[in-house]
Write a protein that holds these residues in place. Structure first.
Motif, short mmCIF file in Angstrom:
data_model
loop_
_atom_site.label_atom_id
_atom_site.label_comp_id
_atom_site.label_asym_id
_atom_site.label_seq_id
_atom_site.Cartn_x
_atom_site.Cartn_y
_atom_site.Cartn_z
N VAL A 77 57.37 39.88 28.82
CA VAL A 77 58.74 40.28 29.15
C VAL A 77 58.98 41.67 28.57
N LEU A 78 59.42 42.60 29.42
CA LEU A 78 59.56 44.00 29.01
C LEU A 78 60.97 44.49 29.29
N ASP A 79 61.63 44.98 28.24
CA ASP A 79 63.01 45.46 28.35
C ASP A 79 62.99 46.99 28.46
N GLU A 80 63.24 47.50 29.66
CA GLU A 80 63.28 48.96 29.92
C GLU A 80 62.01 49.65 29.40
N PRO A 81 60.83 49.23 29.85
CA PRO A 81 59.60 49.77 29.27
C PRO A 81 59.33 51.24 29.56
N THR A 82 59.97 51.82 30.59
CA THR A 82 59.73 53.24 30.90
C THR A 82 60.87 54.13 30.44
N SER A 83 61.87 53.55 29.78
CA SER A 83 63.03 54.34 29.36
C SER A 83 62.63 55.45 28.39
N GLY A 84 63.07 56.67 28.68
CA GLY A 84 62.83 57.80 27.79
C GLY A 84 61.47 58.45 27.92
N LEU A 85 60.62 57.95 28.82
CA LEU A 85 59.29 58.52 28.99
C LEU A 85 59.30 59.63 30.04
N ASP A 86 58.39 60.58 29.89
CA ASP A 86 58.23 61.60 30.91
C ASP A 86 57.50 60.98 32.10
N PRO A 87 57.42 61.70 33.24
CA PRO A 87 56.78 61.11 34.43
C PRO A 87 55.37 60.61 34.20
N VAL A 102 62.63 44.28 33.04
CA VAL A 102 64.05 44.63 32.99
C VAL A 102 64.16 46.15 33.07
N SER A 103 64.95 46.65 34.01
CA SER A 103 64.99 48.10 34.17
C SER A 103 66.27 48.56 34.86
N HIS A 104 66.68 49.81 34.49
CA HIS A 104 67.74 50.51 35.21
C HIS A 104 67.14 51.41 36.29
N ASN A 105 65.83 51.63 36.20
CA ASN A 105 65.17 52.56 37.11
C ASN A 105 64.85 51.85 38.42
N MET A 106 65.59 52.18 39.46
CA MET A 106 65.43 51.49 40.73
C MET A 106 64.08 51.78 41.37
N GLU A 107 63.54 52.99 41.15
CA GLU A 107 62.22 53.31 41.68
C GLU A 107 61.15 52.41 41.06
N ASP A 108 61.26 52.18 39.75
CA ASP A 108 60.31 51.31 39.07
C ASP A 108 60.38 49.90 39.63
N VAL A 109 61.59 49.40 39.81
CA VAL A 109 61.77 48.05 40.34
C VAL A 109 61.19 47.94 41.74
N ALA A 110 61.50 48.91 42.59
CA ALA A 110 61.01 48.88 43.97
C ALA A 110 59.49 48.91 44.02
N GLU A 111 58.89 49.65 43.11
CA GLU A 111 57.44 49.82 43.13
C GLU A 111 56.69 48.62 42.59
N LEU A 112 57.25 47.96 41.61
CA LEU A 112 56.50 46.95 40.86
C LEU A 112 56.92 45.52 41.13
N VAL A 113 58.21 45.29 41.31
CA VAL A 113 58.77 43.94 41.24
C VAL A 113 58.72 43.23 42.60
N GLN A 114 58.47 41.92 42.56
CA GLN A 114 58.41 41.12 43.77
C GLN A 114 59.73 40.39 44.06
N ARG A 115 60.40 39.97 43.00
CA ARG A 115 61.67 39.24 43.17
C ARG A 115 62.66 39.72 42.12
#
Length: 289
Positions: free
Chosen positions: A170-180, A204-217
């Motif tokens: 379970v990951l809470d905002e794992p890409t938050s604050g990282l560069d590309p 768990v993410s606010h980044n919609m691109e991350d969700v679209a790319e990775l998440v299934q449901r």
């Protein structure tokens, strides 16, 4: 039939419960996770996302409703959550702030050592976790933890959780604050864990691109309640509803939505750049013919 690993029904939780400062955090949330999937949890700040996931390994107990994780009823006061914490790994937002050991290898070995494993098994787990996290064992095991970049420290924190070899991560905002570059490294690592190792993920993410790319449901929270859920593509087609909830869309989905509004024959369920490119190419080829 898919095996359900986490099942949350009508979950309520209050902070400082029973005091004058009692504050509601969850007011009837629902969630379900099946083995081998990548599930996403979205919602604006204060929607209850972090509170929800802290119930998955017993850090928090339900005040009302039910939470069952890997067959354990966490609403039962007799249930010991400690065994679950070996099977459900939880990586908090900005986990690099929780690092404490001076060397990378010892930091990652902390969890396996507490399990009482042999020295050889601890070393194997540390090596495997580091390699899966993209931090080569020989090059990093003796490095000074606090001399690493922020992105490298985050991968060390991830490796520390992976060394426990959890069934669910379970990951809470794992890409938050990282560069590309750091963001790409995290996403590639998570995809590899899912595809090659078979780890079940909650993202768990606010980044919609991350969700679209990775998440299934996707499960969407607002005001402590689950207000939307379904396959990622289906959820992202509910443009107006997501905007009402204060959530954005992947940029490419926004563009596709505007193109459709202007009469362009673009599919309504585009969520990635590759899909948009294919749709525009198909559209332009069709008009040329």
């Amino acid at each position: 039939m898919n095996e359900t690993l986490v099942e949350v029904k009508d979950l309520w939780h209050w902070y400082l419960r029973g005091t004058p400062l009692q504050t509601p955090a969850l007011l009837g949330a629902n969630f379900e996770l099946v083995r081998s999937e990548i599930a996403g949890i979205m919602g604006h700040t204060g929607s209850g996302k972090s509170t929800l996931i802290q119930h998955f390994n017993g850090l928090l107990r339900p005040h009302r409703g039910s939470v069952r994780v890997l067959g354990a009823d966490l609403g039962d006061a007799k249930t010991d959550p400690r065994p679950l914490r070996r099977r459900v790994g939880l990586l908090f937002q900005f986990p690099e702030t929780q690092l404490f050991d001076p060397t990378v290898g010892d930091e990652i070995a902390f969890g396996p050592r507490r399990l009482g494993l042999t020295r050889e098994e601890v070393r194997r787990r540390v090596r495997d976790a580091m390699e899966r996290s993209g931090i080569p064992f020989e090059a990093y095991k003796d490095r000074y933890t606090f001399g690493l970049s922020g992105g490298e420290q985050r991968m060390v924190a991830l490796a520390g959780v992976l060394a426990l070899e959890p069934e669910v991560l379970v990951l809470d905002e794992p890409t938050s604050g990282l560069d590309p570059r750091g963001r790409r490294k995290v996403l590639n690592t998570l995809r590899s864990l899912h595809d090659e190792v078979g780890t079940t993920l909650v993202f768990v993410s606010h980044n919609m691109e991350d969700v679209a790319e990775l998440v299934q449901r996707v499960w969407v929270l607002a005001g402590g309640k689950t207000v939307l859920q379904g396959p990622t593509r289906q959820v992202f087609t509910q443009v107006e509803r997501l905007r009402e909830l204060g959530l954005g869309l992947p940029q490419v989905t926004e563009v596709a939505h505007e193109l459709r509004a202007r009469g362009a024959p673009v599919r309504p369920d585009i969520i990635t750049v590759d899909e948009a490119a294919e749709a525009l190419w198909t559209s332009s080829t069709s008009r040329a013919v």
